[in-house]
Write a protein that holds these residues in place. Structure first.
Motif, PDB file in Angstrom:
ATOM      1  N   GLY A 109       7.165   4.606   6.163  1.00 16.74           N
ATOM      2  CA  GLY A 109       6.790   3.203   6.111  1.00 16.74           C
ATOM      3  C   GLY A 109       7.262   2.408   7.305  1.00 16.74           C
ATOM      4  N   HIS A 110       7.908   3.070   8.289  1.00 16.09           N
ATOM      5  CA  HIS A 110       8.282   2.389   9.532  1.00 16.09           C
ATOM      6  C   HIS A 110       7.502   3.016  10.674  1.00 16.09           C
ATOM      7  N   TYR A 111       6.954   2.186  11.534  1.00 14.00           N
ATOM      8  CA  TYR A 111       6.102   2.740  12.594  1.00 14.00           C
ATOM      9  C   TYR A 111       6.561   2.330  13.984  1.00 14.00           C
ATOM     10  N   SER A 112       7.864   2.074  14.176  1.00 10.27           N
ATOM     11  CA  SER A 112       8.349   1.782  15.528  1.00 10.27           C
ATOM     12  C   SER A 112       8.387   3.085  16.321  1.00 10.27           C
ATOM     13  N   PRO A 113       8.223   2.999  17.661  1.00  7.19           N
ATOM     14  CA  PRO A 113       8.152   4.234  18.472  1.00  7.19           C
ATOM     15  C   PRO A 113       9.352   5.147  18.269  1.00  7.19           C
ATOM     16  N   LEU A 114      10.558   4.556  18.180  1.00  4.77           N
ATOM     17  CA  LEU A 114      11.754   5.381  18.024  1.00  4.77           C
ATOM     18  C   LEU A 114      11.666   6.217  16.748  1.00  4.77           C
ATOM     19  N   LEU A 115      11.335   5.564  15.630  1.00  9.03           N
ATOM     20  CA  LEU A 115      11.318   6.281  14.351  1.00  9.03           C
ATOM     21  C   LEU A 115      10.196   7.307  14.312  1.00  9.03           C
ATOM     22  N   LEU A 116       9.024   6.962  14.920  1.00 13.24           N
ATOM     23  CA  LEU A 116       7.937   7.934  14.953  1.00 13.24           C
ATOM     24  C   LEU A 116       8.350   9.167  15.746  1.00 13.24           C
ATOM     25  N   ALA A 117       9.083   8.927  16.863  1.00 14.10           N
ATOM     26  CA  ALA A 117       9.542  10.061  17.663  1.00 14.10           C
ATOM     27  C   ALA A 117      10.511  10.913  16.863  1.00 14.10           C
ATOM     28  N   LEU A 118      11.441  10.244  16.163  1.00 14.98           N
ATOM     29  CA  LEU A 118      12.387  10.999  15.335  1.00 14.98           C
ATOM     30  C   LEU A 118      11.647  11.815  14.276  1.00 14.98           C
ATOM     31  N   GLY A 119      10.596  11.189  13.689  1.00 13.77           N
ATOM     32  CA  GLY A 119       9.814  11.911  12.687  1.00 13.77           C
ATOM     33  C   GLY A 119       9.151  13.129  13.282  1.00 13.77           C
ATOM     34  N   ALA A 120       8.573  12.973  14.506  1.00 12.17           N
ATOM     35  CA  ALA A 120       7.920  14.111  15.152  1.00 12.17           C
ATOM     36  C   ALA A 120       8.923  15.220  15.392  1.00 12.17           C
ATOM     37  N   VAL A 121      10.143  14.826  15.854  1.00 12.91           N
ATOM     38  CA  VAL A 121      11.177  15.840  16.102  1.00 12.91           C
ATOM     39  C   VAL A 121      11.520  16.581  14.811  1.00 12.91           C
ATOM     40  N   SER A 122      11.667  15.822  13.708  1.00 13.92           N
ATOM     41  CA  SER A 122      12.060  16.495  12.470  1.00 13.92           C
ATOM     42  C   SER A 122      10.955  17.418  11.971  1.00 13.92           C
ATOM     43  N   VAL A 123       9.682  16.990  12.127  1.00 15.41           N
ATOM     44  CA  VAL A 123       8.579  17.858  11.721  1.00 15.41           C
ATOM     45  C   VAL A 123       8.605  19.154  12.524  1.00 15.41           C
ATOM     46  N   LEU A 124       8.801  19.023  13.861  1.00 17.62           N
ATOM     47  CA  LEU A 124       8.842  20.225  14.707  1.00 17.62           C
ATOM     48  C   LEU A 124      10.010  21.127  14.315  1.00 17.62           C
ATOM     49  N   LEU A 125      11.159  20.497  14.040  1.00 14.23           N
ATOM     50  CA  LEU A 125      12.341  21.281  13.671  1.00 14.23           C
ATOM     51  C   LEU A 125      12.079  22.087  12.398  1.00 14.23           C
ATOM     52  N   VAL A 126      11.519  21.401  11.379  1.00 11.79           N
ATOM     53  CA  VAL A 126      11.280  22.094  10.107  1.00 11.79           C
ATOM     54  C   VAL A 126      10.253  23.203  10.298  1.00 11.79           C
ATOM     55  N   THR A 127       9.202  22.931  11.093  1.00 12.55           N
ATOM     56  CA  THR A 127       8.205  23.975  11.336  1.00 12.55           C
ATOM     57  C   THR A 127       8.833  25.179  12.022  1.00 12.55           C
ATOM     58  N   TRP A 128       9.732  24.896  13.004  1.00 15.10           N
ATOM     59  CA  TRP A 128      10.389  25.991  13.720  1.00 15.10           C
ATOM     60  C   TRP A 128      11.238  26.828  12.764  1.00 15.10           C
ATOM     61  N   ILE A 129      12.018  26.109  11.894  1.00 16.12           N
ATOM     62  CA  ILE A 129      12.861  26.841  10.933  1.00 16.12           C
ATOM     63  C   ILE A 129      11.990  27.693  10.022  1.00 16.12           C
ATOM     64  N   ALA A 130      10.852  27.098   9.560  1.00 15.74           N
ATOM     65  CA  ALA A 130       9.971  27.850   8.661  1.00 15.74           C
ATOM     66  C   ALA A 130       9.403  29.078   9.367  1.00 15.74           C
ATOM     67  N   LEU A 131       9.065  28.940  10.658  1.00 12.12           N
ATOM     68  CA  LEU A 131       8.554  30.090  11.416  1.00 12.12           C
ATOM     69  C   LEU A 131       9.617  31.172  11.526  1.00 12.12           C
ATOM     70  N   TYR A 178       0.799  -1.222   0.000  1.00 12.23           N
ATOM     71  CA  TYR A 178       0.000   0.000   0.000  1.00 12.23           C
ATOM     72  C   TYR A 178       0.834   1.276   0.000  1.00 12.23           C
ATOM     73  N   LEU A 179       2.142   1.200   0.303  1.00 12.70           N
ATOM     74  CA  LEU A 179       2.930   2.424   0.388  1.00 12.70           C
ATOM     75  C   LEU A 179       3.399   2.968  -0.967  1.00 12.70           C
ATOM     76  N   PRO A 180       3.895   2.100  -1.880  1.00 15.20           N
ATOM     77  CA  PRO A 180       4.402   2.633  -3.162  1.00 15.20           C
ATOM     78  C   PRO A 180       3.416   3.531  -3.919  1.00 15.20           C
TER      79      PRO A 180
END
Lengths: 113, 156, 91
Positions: B20-42, A62-64
């Motif tokens: 495409g990865h949903y482990s807690p560690l990677l989701l947390a890293l994703g949240a951090v990167s989203v916040l970082l980019v939003t902060w830079i954009a602000l 489902y991702l591609p």
């Protein structure tokens, strides 16, 4: 079900390939820079959309398809901007559109040089 | 605030689609990167009506459908022009009025003209467009003004 | 059908290269490079399905971004050069 999908995707890929060839042929045959830019546009809009649609129908996970959709959206947003940048840069550098033989300059609307 | 949230949401969606990865560690890293980019954009002061056009979301769908139909029609027109023994086209250059006031509508209009093969925006001036077309019909269709009217309605 | 698409894409890219060599002026060459780049994106996507490795799609996405930025960048350089030439002639 999957056979139907395979046939649909094959049709999309075939049509897309035909449009790609059309664009390439126009790109080679047209005599003028701006006309060639139009031929480029054929390969970048409908042909790209059809080929990406054909690939989407082929995917089994489902991702591609989402990634393909992102690629398609980006191409559809960026290609008109790129062709406008090309046309504007060429216009500012003094390239003027010519007729379909590439011999005479076209008449320009009043006020343009 | 609406625009900041909208941008963070769009970035998060983009991250999830691409990961495409949903482990807690990677989701947390994703949240951090989203916040970082939003902060830079602000900090760059680019989060506004123009970079996050939320007000267009509701009306852009029907317009894209209509534009898709136009793109298919003009592609077919160009196909039969290319596959002749002598490529048949009479290029034209014309000036078109630009009634749209907001920048985003002007960009949507100029890009829509570019997306339909056969017509091409060469210059975008404050009050007019310079358009190159492969045929008189292309110019005539634009001068009839349906695309312009539909784009103007996006912002209303 | 996938193989046919890949072959067509390679053919179109060859045509773009021909135009890049023959193109009368610099803008024809940039246009050919742009066409080559957008077709590369499609080629990578098609090859990822041909070989069954969906990771290639990420590369295709990145390639689309890089291609767009490179075309705009080259055009900016030619425009800046024209502007500089213009101011020199004016002085």
């Amino acid at each position: 079900m999957s056979a139907v999908l395979a046939i649909l995707s094959g049709a999309c890929l075939l049509l897309g390939s035909f449009l790609l060839l059309t664009g390439a042929l126009g790109f080679l045959r047209f005599a003028d820079f701006y006309a060639r830019l139009h031929a480029c546009g054929v390969t970048e809009t409908l042909a790209t959309a059809l080929i990406i649609l054909g690939l989407m129908l082929l995917s089994d996970s489902y991702l591609p398809p989402f990634k393909l959709l992102l690629i398609l959206l980006f191409v559809l947003f960026s290609s008109p901007t790129a062709s406008h940048a090309l046309a504007k840069a060429a216009w500012n550098a003094g390239v003027r559109p010519r007729d379909n033989q590439g011999k005479r300059d076209l008449p320009l609307p009043a006020g343009e040089r | 605030m609406r625009y900041t949230l909208g941008m963070a949401g769009a970035l998060a969606l983009f991250w999830i689609i691409n990961s495409g990865h949903y482990s807690p560690l990677l989701l947390a890293l994703g949240a951090v990167s989203v916040l970082l980019v939003t902060w830079i954009a602000l900090r760059m002061d680019v989060v506004d009506k123009e970079s996050t056009p939320l007000h267009l979301l509701g009306r852009i769908g029907p317009y894209f459908l209509w534009l898709g139909g136009q793109i298919i029609a003009s592609n077919l027109d160009l196909v039969q022009r290319v596959w002749r023994r002598e490529p048949r086209y009479q290029p034209q250059v014309a000036r078109l009025p630009l009634p749209q006031r907001s920048d985003i509508c002007r960009v949507v209009y100029a890009n829509s003209i570019n997306l339909t093969p056969g017509t091409l925006t060469v210059e975008l001036k404050p009050d007019h467009l310079l358009v190159h077309a492969l045929s008189e019909e292309g110019i005539a269709a634009l001068e009839a003004g349906e695309m312009s009217r539909r784009v103007s309605e996006l912002d209303r | 059908m996938l193989a046919l698409t890949v072959i067509t894409l390679l053919l179109v890219m060859a045509v773009a290269l021909v135009r890049a060599f023959a193109g009368p002026n610099v803008f024809d060459r940039v246009m050919a490079a742009n066409l080559f780049g957008t077709k590369t994106v499609l080629l990578i996507a098609a090859i990822s399905y041909l070989y069954g490795s969906p990771e290639f799609l990420d590369i295709a996405l990145v390639y689309a971004l890089i291609n767009y930025i490179s075309v705009i960048g080259v055009l900016r350089v030619t425009e800046l050069r024209n502007e500089q030439r213009g101011t020199k002639e004016g002085a």
